[in-house]
Design an enzyme around this catalytic site. Structure first.
Site, PDB file in Angstrom:
ATOM      1  N   LEU A 124       0.806  -1.217   0.000  1.00  0.00           N
ATOM      2  CA  LEU A 124       0.000   0.000   0.000  1.00  0.00           C
ATOM      3  C   LEU A 124       0.836   1.263   0.000  1.00  0.00           C
ATOM      4  O   LEU A 124       1.936   1.294   0.535  1.00  0.00           O
ATOM      5  CB  LEU A 124      -0.871   0.022   1.261  1.00  0.00           C
ATOM      6  CG  LEU A 124      -1.662  -1.237   1.553  1.00  0.00           C
ATOM      7  CD1 LEU A 124      -2.294  -1.146   2.932  1.00  0.00           C
ATOM      8  CD2 LEU A 124      -2.705  -1.452   0.487  1.00  0.00           C
ATOM      9  N   MET A 173       9.111  -3.436  -5.673  1.00  0.00           N
ATOM     10  CA  MET A 173       8.973  -2.037  -6.031  1.00  0.00           C
ATOM     11  C   MET A 173       8.901  -1.149  -4.800  1.00  0.00           C
ATOM     12  O   MET A 173       9.491  -0.084  -4.750  1.00  0.00           O
ATOM     13  CB  MET A 173       7.730  -1.825  -6.901  1.00  0.00           C
ATOM     14  CG  MET A 173       7.554  -0.414  -7.399  1.00  0.00           C
ATOM     15  SD  MET A 173       8.904   0.192  -8.427  1.00  0.00           S
ATOM     16  CE  MET A 173       8.616  -0.708  -9.921  1.00  0.00           C
ATOM     17  N   LYS A 174       8.145  -1.611  -3.795  1.00  0.00           N
ATOM     18  CA  LYS A 174       8.000  -0.797  -2.584  1.00  0.00           C
ATOM     19  C   LYS A 174       9.311  -0.742  -1.845  1.00  0.00           C
ATOM     20  O   LYS A 174       9.728   0.242  -1.329  1.00  0.00           O
ATOM     21  CB  LYS A 174       6.902  -1.333  -1.678  1.00  0.00           C
ATOM     22  CG  LYS A 174       6.653  -0.399  -0.498  1.00  0.00           C
ATOM     23  CD  LYS A 174       5.390  -0.684   0.214  1.00  0.00           C
ATOM     24  CE  LYS A 174       5.216   0.386   1.295  1.00  0.00           C
ATOM     25  NZ  LYS A 174       4.053   0.198   2.078  1.00  0.00           N
TER      26      LYS A 174
END
Length: 174
Positions: A124, A173-174
């Site tokens: 998120l 990616m995070k």
């Protein structure tokens, strides 16, 4: 195709807002208390049902969201005694929205794939206020087939959804 039934593990600061949007936008939702009853009571008032175990959540759900701290907790929720793996049916999907280690993510995905269960990572971006408003961002790692099934549910709580690539790529990616 029948409507997806959603399970949600981890209705804390971010998870409660996400789960609220899922149930308010018409998806059948099953949740479980951990420490704090207030989010569960709120979600049940909105129409969610409460499970007594992780296994029960898995048995009642075609898609299960995880919004817990990290890989260690994700692994315990899935593999633990009476965990999700004990109740998931072939064709089910687990979506990990935690901030997790991609190596663990890929290993769990492979383990569940052997039982016919799909897996996606969707870490998120945003705040608890954005979660409640349905305006989070999600970086999703999943096969195209899994992504097509989960995207309508993620749209209930995310304003921006990017299908980054395969399983583990969202966490990378995070």
């Amino acid at each position: 195709m029948a409507q997806e039934t959603i399970g949600f593990v981890g209705v804390g600061l971010m998870g409660q807002g996400m789960a609220k949007n899922i149930v308010e936008k018409g998806f059948p939702l099953t949740v479980m208390a951990h420490r704090n009853r207030a989010p569960i009571d709120d979600l049940v008032r909105r129409g969610a049902s409460e499970a007594k175990s992780l296994r029960e959540i898995a048995e009642k759900s075609s898609i299960v969201f995880l919004c817990v701290t990290g890989s260690r907790e994700v692994e315990a929720v899935i593999r633990g005694k009476d965990g999700l793996k004990a109740g998931l049916k072939p064709g089910s999907i687990v979506i990990d929205c935690s901030t997790a280690d991609p190596t663990s993510t890929v290993a769990l995905a492979e383990e569940l794939a052997a039982a016919g269960i799909g897996y996606a990572d969707a870490p998120l971006g945003g705040t608890p206020v954005q979660a409640a408003e349905g305006k989070l961002s999600a970086m999703v790692g999943a096969t195209d087939e899994v992504f097509a099934r989960i995207e309508p549910v993620i749209q209930t709580w995310a304003g921006k959804i990017v299908h980054i690539g395969g399983v583990g790529d969202g966490h990378r990616m995070k």
